[in-house]
Motif scaffolding. Structure first.
Motif, PDB file in Angstrom:
ATOM      1  N   ALA A 284      43.781 -31.414 -27.253  1.00  7.81           N
ATOM      2  CA  ALA A 284      42.338 -31.318 -26.184  1.00  7.81           C
ATOM      3  C   ALA A 284      41.375 -31.107 -26.887  1.00  7.81           C
ATOM      4  CB  ALA A 284      42.880 -30.358 -25.058  1.00  7.81           C
ATOM      5  N   ASP A 285      41.524 -30.136 -28.167  1.00  5.15           N
ATOM      6  CA  ASP A 285      40.122 -29.584 -28.788  1.00  5.15           C
ATOM      7  C   ASP A 285      39.779 -30.719 -30.004  1.00  5.15           C
ATOM      8  OD1 ASP A 285      42.472 -29.228 -30.322  1.00  5.15           O
ATOM      9  OD2 ASP A 285      41.885 -27.346 -31.029  1.00  5.15           O
ATOM     10  N   ASP A 286      40.351 -31.671 -30.092  1.00  9.65           N
ATOM     11  CA  ASP A 286      40.017 -32.741 -30.979  1.00  9.65           C
ATOM     12  C   ASP A 286      38.819 -33.156 -30.726  1.00  9.65           C
ATOM     13  OD1 ASP A 286      42.612 -32.345 -32.418  1.00  9.65           O
ATOM     14  OD2 ASP A 286      43.500 -34.048 -31.486  1.00  9.65           O
ATOM     15  N   PRO A 287      38.040 -33.614 -31.799  1.00 11.14           N
ATOM     16  CA  PRO A 287      36.592 -34.502 -31.511  1.00 11.14           C
ATOM     17  C   PRO A 287      36.987 -35.837 -31.097  1.00 11.14           C
ATOM     18  CG  PRO A 287      37.078 -34.020 -33.976  1.00 11.14           C
ATOM     19  CD  PRO A 287      38.126 -33.157 -33.111  1.00 11.14           C
ATOM     20  N   VAL A 288      36.067 -36.683 -30.872  1.00 15.76           N
ATOM     21  CA  VAL A 288      36.033 -38.123 -30.852  1.00 15.76           C
ATOM     22  C   VAL A 288      36.094 -38.884 -31.908  1.00 15.76           C
ATOM     23  CG1 VAL A 288      35.352 -40.007 -29.472  1.00 15.76           C
ATOM     24  CG2 VAL A 288      34.881 -37.715 -28.302  1.00 15.76           C
ATOM     25  N   PHE A 289      37.424 -39.311 -32.081  1.00 14.06           N
ATOM     26  CA  PHE A 289      37.437 -40.008 -33.430  1.00 14.06           C
ATOM     27  C   PHE A 289      36.949 -41.575 -33.178  1.00 14.06           C
ATOM     28  CE2 PHE A 289      40.734 -36.631 -33.967  1.00 14.06           C
ATOM     29  CZ  PHE A 289      40.081 -36.013 -35.026  1.00 14.06           C
ATOM     30  N   THR A 290      36.442 -42.040 -34.410  1.00 15.40           N
ATOM     31  CA  THR A 290      35.868 -43.432 -34.285  1.00 15.40           C
ATOM     32  C   THR A 290      37.214 -44.319 -34.579  1.00 15.40           C
ATOM     33  OG1 THR A 290      35.169 -43.455 -36.550  1.00 15.40           O
ATOM     34  CG2 THR A 290      33.730 -43.183 -34.777  1.00 15.40           C
ATOM     35  N   ASP A 291      37.172 -45.486 -34.351  1.00 11.14           N
ATOM     36  CA  ASP A 291      38.127 -46.458 -34.366  1.00 11.14           C
ATOM     37  C   ASP A 291      37.999 -47.018 -35.999  1.00 11.14           C
ATOM     38  OD1 ASP A 291      39.179 -46.575 -32.109  1.00 11.14           O
ATOM     39  OD2 ASP A 291      37.789 -48.227 -31.290  1.00 11.14           O
ATOM     40  N   ARG A 292      39.131 -46.843 -36.705  1.00  9.73           N
ATOM     41  CA  ARG A 292      38.958 -47.202 -38.151  1.00  9.73           C
ATOM     42  C   ARG A 292      38.758 -48.452 -38.330  1.00  9.73           C
ATOM     43  NH1 ARG A 292      43.236 -43.969 -41.814  1.00  9.73           N
ATOM     44  NH2 ARG A 292      41.910 -42.454 -40.516  1.00  9.73           N
ATOM     45  N   PRO A 293      37.680 -48.874 -39.054  1.00  8.43           N
ATOM     46  CA  PRO A 293      37.551 -50.525 -39.299  1.00  8.43           C
ATOM     47  C   PRO A 293      38.559 -51.184 -40.433  1.00  8.43           C
ATOM     48  CG  PRO A 293      36.137 -48.929 -40.769  1.00  8.43           C
ATOM     49  CD  PRO A 293      36.826 -48.044 -39.678  1.00  8.43           C
ATOM     50  N   SER A 294      38.627 -52.186 -40.028  1.00 14.05           N
ATOM     51  CA  SER A 294      39.686 -53.078 -40.759  1.00 14.05           C
ATOM     52  C   SER A 294      38.998 -53.470 -42.107  1.00 14.05           C
ATOM     53  CB  SER A 294      40.282 -54.380 -40.093  1.00 14.05           C
ATOM     54  OG  SER A 294      40.986 -53.982 -38.969  1.00 14.05           O
ATOM     55  N   PRO A 295      39.477 -53.347 -43.336  1.00 16.89           N
ATOM     56  CA  PRO A 295      38.984 -53.577 -44.641  1.00 16.89           C
ATOM     57  C   PRO A 295      38.826 -55.225 -44.879  1.00 16.89           C
ATOM     58  CG  PRO A 295      41.232 -52.849 -44.964  1.00 16.89           C
ATOM     59  CD  PRO A 295      40.763 -52.666 -43.561  1.00 16.89           C
ATOM     60  N   SER A 296      37.854 -55.491 -45.551  1.00 18.70           N
ATOM     61  CA  SER A 296      37.558 -57.205 -46.011  1.00 18.70           C
ATOM     62  C   SER A 296      38.796 -57.303 -47.018  1.00 18.70           C
ATOM     63  CB  SER A 296      36.046 -57.145 -46.364  1.00 18.70           C
ATOM     64  OG  SER A 296      35.538 -56.776 -45.163  1.00 18.70           O
ATOM     65  N   ARG A 297      38.989 -58.586 -46.912  1.00 22.84           N
ATOM     66  CA  ARG A 297      40.189 -58.911 -48.050  1.00 22.84           C
ATOM     67  C   ARG A 297      39.744 -60.293 -48.689  1.00 22.84           C
ATOM     68  NH1 ARG A 297      44.250 -55.195 -47.301  1.00 22.84           N
ATOM     69  NH2 ARG A 297      44.567 -54.346 -45.298  1.00 22.84           N
ATOM     70  N   ASP A 298      38.439 -60.751 -48.681  1.00 23.46           N
ATOM     71  CA  ASP A 298      38.119 -61.767 -49.122  1.00 23.46           C
ATOM     72  C   ASP A 298      37.858 -61.924 -50.553  1.00 23.46           C
ATOM     73  OD1 ASP A 298      36.052 -60.192 -48.743  1.00 23.46           O
ATOM     74  OD2 ASP A 298      34.458 -61.611 -48.154  1.00 23.46           O
ATOM     75  N   PHE A 299      38.836 -61.320 -51.362  1.00 20.29           N
ATOM     76  CA  PHE A 299      38.725 -61.628 -52.752  1.00 20.29           C
ATOM     77  C   PHE A 299      39.121 -62.934 -53.473  1.00 20.29           C
ATOM     78  CE2 PHE A 299      40.449 -57.331 -51.860  1.00 20.29           C
ATOM     79  CZ  PHE A 299      39.445 -56.531 -52.490  1.00 20.29           C
ATOM     80  N   ASN A 300      38.212 -63.393 -54.576  1.00 19.88           N
ATOM     81  CA  ASN A 300      38.495 -64.745 -55.180  1.00 19.88           C
ATOM     82  C   ASN A 300      39.756 -64.732 -55.948  1.00 19.88           C
ATOM     83  OD1 ASN A 300      36.107 -65.519 -54.093  1.00 19.88           O
ATOM     84  ND2 ASN A 300      35.118 -64.988 -55.815  1.00 19.88           N
ATOM     85  N   VAL A 301      40.360 -63.504 -56.321  1.00 16.15           N
ATOM     86  CA  VAL A 301      41.692 -63.454 -57.121  1.00 16.15           C
ATOM     87  C   VAL A 301      42.920 -63.474 -56.300  1.00 16.15           C
ATOM     88  CG1 VAL A 301      40.330 -62.741 -59.149  1.00 16.15           C
ATOM     89  CG2 VAL A 301      41.397 -61.187 -57.628  1.00 16.15           C
ATOM     90  N   PRO A 302      43.999 -63.751 -56.527  1.00 16.51           N
ATOM     91  CA  PRO A 302      45.136 -63.262 -55.788  1.00 16.51           C
ATOM     92  C   PRO A 302      45.065 -61.889 -55.387  1.00 16.51           C
ATOM     93  CG  PRO A 302      45.710 -65.138 -57.649  1.00 16.51           C
ATOM     94  CD  PRO A 302      44.398 -64.515 -57.707  1.00 16.51           C
ATOM     95  N   MET A 303      45.844 -61.450 -54.291  1.00 19.13           N
ATOM     96  CA  MET A 303      45.860 -60.283 -53.802  1.00 19.13           C
ATOM     97  C   MET A 303      46.493 -59.309 -54.756  1.00 19.13           C
ATOM     98  SD  MET A 303      44.902 -58.084 -51.609  1.00 19.13           S
ATOM     99  CE  MET A 303      44.519 -59.134 -50.176  1.00 19.13           C
TER     100      MET A 303
END
Length: 682
Positions: A284-303
């Protein structure tokens, strides 16, 4: 079984319907079986954290394996207790209401009064005490007991045997510590206060399992286990009975009813944070956490090549001066790797710089005949093929034919990064790189020592100043003519040397009244005010100087950074990276198969707001992100400014003539095509 934060821990049940040929993951020391690798990994990480408690000794801050070893050693110690002492100790334990410490002390005191087979004592002989060992206990006439003993020499070898009465034996210190008795008590019982022995153990030693008279009205048996009822009064004065079972949870009797109800709201000790992230529960005492954003994965080389790309770029950036290679951005090398042109300046300069380093170091990775020739942008592929032939890695050697034909650019990104990875690995083992690393380490140490010396000197001066002020004469709260309770505030002097006026009156007032001394001697007050202004200016200058020195040390220490380490991990063991020459935060999955990045301030702020400081990993990651947040913001501002300038330049060119079109090589996205090595060796 080890306890998790002093509470019982249940092992995972094996999966159902396992096939004989099915591949599974098994924990070595618990024999738990998992089908899912992530579940197995989470359980292993939990076992490696120091949150476990040895059930036998009560030791805390252990890993699961360390707790198992501690319990094993405790059990071995308990087994060393002589059989003659076990039964008396168990009789003392059964239904005792003493605390663990008091009970172990009581057992130790009672057992010290008994002689048992194997005990080493002192016996009286020839008007002296001599060491001996009890071999046998003989009962004579009921009350009287004799002992067959063996006299021992200095080497603990038997000299002769004889019979002695108990009066002629003198006890030595008990060979067992209180810790052994505590472990023995814990191993022998299934509950405390009252301590109750395991039923099989009690039967084995003919010990009664019937509660004593004084406890019969306060205990009862449930499912074969003894439950203790503890009476207490509520706020209204009514009696409430609590029943404590084996698990430690409370069961409460309703007023006027014999029915017991389990109380799930039993009082727990407050959790001490941080703890393992997977154990953190919403509160109950937790602060309001933001939603973790999804990282971008648009690399030119293979993952699967992103990790190699970052490693190679970081190496080139860190040792650019030693390589005589002008720095380039991560985007430039990524685009160059994916480009199909075989004569890109950046690619040729990169390979040539590392090959020159290997040749300078005297590595035997290049043929002797080639060491007399210079590595140029024309013959660099020959040296590269010689290098691949020397390291003899079949996968990389298969690319030699394509390179010799002059079609290096046609290789895929995996091949190019694989070759560069081997070049970098060999370069890291050279003496030149190691000497550079040693030099940076020494410089960091020297900077650290200088900073510590300055801090100690500043602290010494501050102590001396405080001591000097304390030594000044103080009369009735007045120091040098000034009141300590109401110190005189400095006067504000205008540029022409006159007192600043406000509503026709001087501002030098204390508690609404004009200081009489200033009215009598305005010249003296002016001198004091000027002196105060000089002192304030000097103090401000000193503070500014300290801040400048601190920033200087930070800059110099940053220049001597040897390697890039991850900022930390999140709850799911994803690693986060930041490279000093880039504006992005890179994220690597726990299995190193996926990469992503956060590239704007909003995403990084959302990431920091989503971290829970109650978890060990996320608290560390949050602290590291706070440290580098200012530097990341600065890099982002530089990049934004550069983009704006490029756009403004393009618009200016287009305004001069509508027929003018920017050539492809002038496009900012094609900056890697215009790379020039300004640090190239002659």
């Amino acid at each position: 079984m080890p306890l998790l934060r002093r509470k019982p821990f249940t092992l995972a049940e094996p999966p159902k319907d396992l096939e004989p040929h099915e591949l599974v993951y098994q924990v070595r020391f618990t024999k738990e079986i998992f089908r899912n690798y992530q579940d197995y990994l989470n359980r292993i990480n939990l076992y490696r954290h120091r949150v476990w408690v040895c059930k036998s000794t009560g030791k805390t801050n252990l890993t699961y394996e360390e707790a198992l070893v501690s319990e094993k050693h405790a059990a071995e110690k308990v087994q060393e207790l002589p059989k003659e002492l076990v039964a008396p100790a168990l009789h003392t334990i059964q239904f005792s209401m003493l605390s663990l410490k008091d009970l172990s002390d009581t057992i130790a005191t009672k057992l010290q009064e008994r002689f048992f087979v194997g005990a080493e004592v002192n016996g009286r002989r020839d008007e002296g005490l001599h060491p001996c060992k009890i071999l046998k206990v003989l009962e004579v006439d009921g009350d009287k007991t004799q002992y067959e003993i063996a006299w021992l020499d200095k080497n603990n070898k038997t000299i002769e045997n004889s019979l002695l009465d108990g009066e002629n034996l003198v006890r030595k210190k008990l060979p067992f510590s209180r810790k052994v008795f505590k472990s023995f008590i814990r191993e022998s019982t299934y509950r405390s206060l009252p301590w109750v022995l395991h039923e099989k153990l009690a039967r084995k030693h003919d010990i009664s399992t019937v509660p004593p008279v004084e406890l019969r009205d306060r205990v009862f048996f449930q499912d074969g286990l003894l439950v203790y009822k503890k009476r207490r009064k509520n706020e209204e004065g009514n009696n409430i009975e609590e029943a404590k079972g084996e698990s430690g949870k409370c069961k409460r009797l309703k007023v006027g009813s014999e029915k017991l109800e389990e109380d799930d709201q039993f009082k727990e000790e407050p959790m001490k944070y941080p703890i393992d992230d997977l154990l953190v529960q919403p509160a109950a005492d937790d602060p309001v956490f933001t939603d973790r954003p999804s990282p971008s994965r648009d690399f030119n080389v293979p993952m699967d090549c992103v990790g190699d790309l970052l490693m190679i770029w970081d190496f080139c950036s860190s040792f650019s001066k030693l390589l005589h290679l002008y720095p380039f951005s991560l985007e430039d090398i990524e685009n160059s790797i994916c480009h199909k042109d075989s004569n890109l300046a950046l690619i040729m300069e990169l390979h040539s710089a590392i090959l020159r380093l290997l040749m300078k170091d005297g590595e035997n990775l290049l043929p002797t005949k080639n060491k007399t020739r210079k590595i140029t942008l024309i013959n660099w592929t020959e040296y590269l093929c010689d290098f691949l032939d020397k390291i003899n890695i079949p996968e990389l050697c298969s690319y030699m034919t394509t390179i010799k034909r002059g079609h290096y650019g046609l290789l895929d990104a995996n091949a190019k990064l694989g070759i560069l990875r081997e070049l970098v690995n060999q370069a890291l083992e050279t003496d030149l790189i190691r000497e550079k690393l040693d030099e940076q380490i020494e410089q960091r140490r020297a900077l650290g020592a200088t900073r510590r010396e300055e801090a100690l000197e500043a602290a010494r001066q501050e102590r001396e100043e405080k001591g000097r002020l304390k030594a000044l004469p103080v009369d009735n709260g007045v120091l040098n003519g000034h009141s300590l309770e109401n110190p005189i505030k400095p006067l504000h002097i205008s540029s022409n040397g006159k007192h600043a006026k406000k509503n026709g009156e001087t501002t030098a007032k204390i508690n609404g009244e004009i200081d009489s001394s200033q009215q009598k001697n305005p010249l003296g007050s002016k001198k004091e005010a000027l002196k105060q202004l000089r002192d304030d200016k000097k103090e401000t200058t000193e503070k500014r100087s300290k801040e400048q020195r601190r920033k200087y040390f930070e800059r110099e220490m940053e220049k001597q950074i040897i390697s890039t380490n991850s900022l930390g991990k999140d709850r799911d063991y994803n690693r986060y990276w930041w490279f000093r020459r880039d504006w992005r935060i890179f994220v690597e999955s726990s299995d190193s198969e996926k990469w992503g990045y956060f590239s704007c301030k909003e995403e990084i702020d959302a990431l920091m707001g989503s971290l829970n400081p109650k978890g060990e990993r996320e608290r560390t990651l949050q602290k590291q992100l706070e440290k580098v947040h200012g530097k990341i913001k600065s890099e982002m501002e530089k990049r934004t400014k550069s983009i704006v300038e490029n756009i403004a330049l393009e618009e200016a060119v287009l305004r001069r003539s509508t027929r003018v079109r920017a050539s492809p090589r002038e496009n900012p996205a094609n900056a890697f095509l215009r790379y020039v090595n300004k640090w190239k060796e002659d």
